[in-house]
Design an enzyme around this catalytic site. Structure first.
Site, PDB file in Angstrom:
ATOM      1  N   ASP A  43      30.118 -63.030 -33.721  1.00  0.00           N
ATOM      2  CA  ASP A  43      30.377 -61.907 -32.898  1.00  0.00           C
ATOM      3  C   ASP A  43      30.624 -60.619 -34.066  1.00  0.00           C
ATOM      4  OD1 ASP A  43      29.641 -60.290 -30.953  1.00  0.00           O
ATOM      5  OD2 ASP A  43      31.627 -60.652 -30.455  1.00  0.00           O
ATOM      6  N   PHE A  58      26.280 -60.560 -22.568  1.00  0.00           N
ATOM      7  CA  PHE A  58      27.995 -61.629 -22.386  1.00  0.00           C
ATOM      8  C   PHE A  58      27.053 -62.661 -22.300  1.00  0.00           C
ATOM      9  CE2 PHE A  58      31.127 -63.812 -21.229  1.00  0.00           C
ATOM     10  CZ  PHE A  58      32.203 -63.479 -22.502  1.00  0.00           C
TER      11      PHE A  58
HETATM   12  P1  IMP Z   1      34.030 -63.008 -33.574  1.00  0.00           P
HETATM   13  O1  IMP Z   1      35.559 -63.447 -34.026  1.00  0.00           O
HETATM   14  O2  IMP Z   1      34.001 -61.484 -32.461  1.00  0.00           O
HETATM   15  O3  IMP Z   1      32.965 -63.339 -34.784  1.00  0.00           O
HETATM   16  O4  IMP Z   1      34.005 -63.711 -32.066  1.00  0.00           O
HETATM   17  C1  IMP Z   1      33.647 -65.404 -32.187  1.00  0.00           C
HETATM   18  C2  IMP Z   1      34.455 -65.861 -31.171  1.00  0.00           C
HETATM   19  O5  IMP Z   1      34.135 -65.216 -30.031  1.00  0.00           O
HETATM   20  C3  IMP Z   1      32.744 -66.813 -30.075  1.00  0.00           C
HETATM   21  O6  IMP Z   1      34.193 -68.379 -31.076  1.00  0.00           O
HETATM   22  C4  IMP Z   1      33.507 -66.651 -28.503  1.00  0.00           C
HETATM   23  O7  IMP Z   1      34.756 -67.983 -28.299  1.00  0.00           O
HETATM   24  C5  IMP Z   1      33.554 -65.341 -28.175  1.00  0.00           C
HETATM   25  N1  IMP Z   1      32.429 -64.591 -27.761  1.00  0.00           N
HETATM   26  C6  IMP Z   1      32.118 -64.138 -28.872  1.00  0.00           C
HETATM   27  N2  IMP Z   1      31.115 -63.394 -27.884  1.00  0.00           N
HETATM   28  C7  IMP Z   1      30.828 -64.543 -26.436  1.00  0.00           C
HETATM   29  C8  IMP Z   1      29.264 -64.674 -25.123  1.00  0.00           C
HETATM   30  O8  IMP Z   1      28.353 -63.888 -25.695  1.00  0.00           O
HETATM   31  N3  IMP Z   1      30.192 -64.887 -24.634  1.00  0.00           N
HETATM   32  C9  IMP Z   1      31.353 -66.519 -24.654  1.00  0.00           C
HETATM   33  N4  IMP Z   1      32.397 -65.647 -25.733  1.00  0.00           N
HETATM   34  C10 IMP Z   1      32.209 -64.741 -26.874  1.00  0.00           C
END
Ligand code: IMP
Ligand code: MG
Length: 229
Positions: free
Chosen positions: A112, A161
């Site tokens: 993300d 999401f």
């Molecule tokens: P980042 O650190 O922003 O890249 O987020 C990664 C983590 O956020 C993932 O491993 C998920 O646990 C959570 N995450 C991000 N987007 C979603 C989503 O759309 N649904 C559920 N979990 C998400």
């Protein structure tokens, strides 16, 4: 890739707006990813390092399609930081296997902002692996904050999401066999919001509202057991 709108099974329709990626699409793509990984890691001393808990389904499907020798370990991460944008990671489970001089394939559910994987990579690099590659089921490139990209991506998706196939909302929906978009009415539900990690609160209701929510008292056990959907 273009996504066709598919209805979720009847009993999920109140909670899941639509199916973004079906069981069949996932199976085909995971198979293709496994073929690529096998080709790239043939003859290597491979250690798969998966992040808990969101990788559970993806990992188990991927693993059973990989027919090269490998070892498996897990890292546990959880975000905290009280809903601020600079949420830090806490490590809830440390790596046990020695990855020094070995090829590491880091597996996560979704890329993300990239904050999680960039911090995990900093930690793993200190252990001096021979090389490190990243494999994610889902990639939301429009949300990226850190300059991290994955070497193997199951599906690039728009900024929805999503839940299912390991991904959760307040620890629910990991067991859906497809990836679905959560119904917006679900994340307005005050019974669920206090149960979300700081990271998911920010994602769904924005940092300001997330801070306000944290000031609320924690939910009672009864709320958790009997949420109003
Ligand atoms: P980042 O650190 O922003 O890249 O987020 C990664 C983590 O956020 C993932 O491993 C998920 O646990 C959570 N995450 C991000 N987007 C979603 C989503 O759309 N649904 C559920 N979990 C998400
Ligand atoms: Mg995760």
């Amino acid at each position: 890739m273009a996504h066709r709108i598919q209805k979720p099974p009847r009993h999920w329709r109140k909670e899941i707006d639509f199916v973004l990626i079906s069981q069949e699409q996932i199976a085909r793509r995971v198979n293709a990813l496994a073929r690529e990984i096998e080709k790239d890691f043939a003859g290597r001393d491979l250690v798969i390092v998966a992040l808990l808990n969101g990788t559970v389904m993806f990992l188990s499907d991927l693993l059973r399609r990989l027919s090269l020798p490998l070892r498996l370990d897990f890292i546990g991460v959880s975000s905290y930081g009280g809903g601020t944008e600079s949420s830090e990671l806490t490590f809830t489970k440390e790596l046990r296997l020695d990855v020094s001089g070995r090829d590491v394939l880091l597996v996560d559910d979704i890329l993300d902002t990239g904050k999680t994987l960039s911090q995990v990579m900093v930690k793993l690099r200190k252990l001096r692996p021979r090389r490190m590659k990243i494999c994610v089921l889902l990639d939301k490139p429009s949300r990226r904050v850190e300059s991290v990209s994955a070497d193997y991506v199951g599906f690039e998706i728009p900024n929805h999401f999503v839940v299912g196939y390991g991904l959760d909302y307040a620890e629910r929906y990991r067991n859906l066999p497809f990836v679905g978009v959560l119904h917006p009415q679900m994340y307005k539900n005050p019974d669920f919001i206090p149960l979300l990690s700081a990271k998911k609160r920010q994602l769904l209701i924005g940092p300001k509202a997330a801070m306000a929510q944290i000031a609320q008292p924690p939910p009672t056990q009864a709320t958790w057991l009997a949420p109003t959907l």
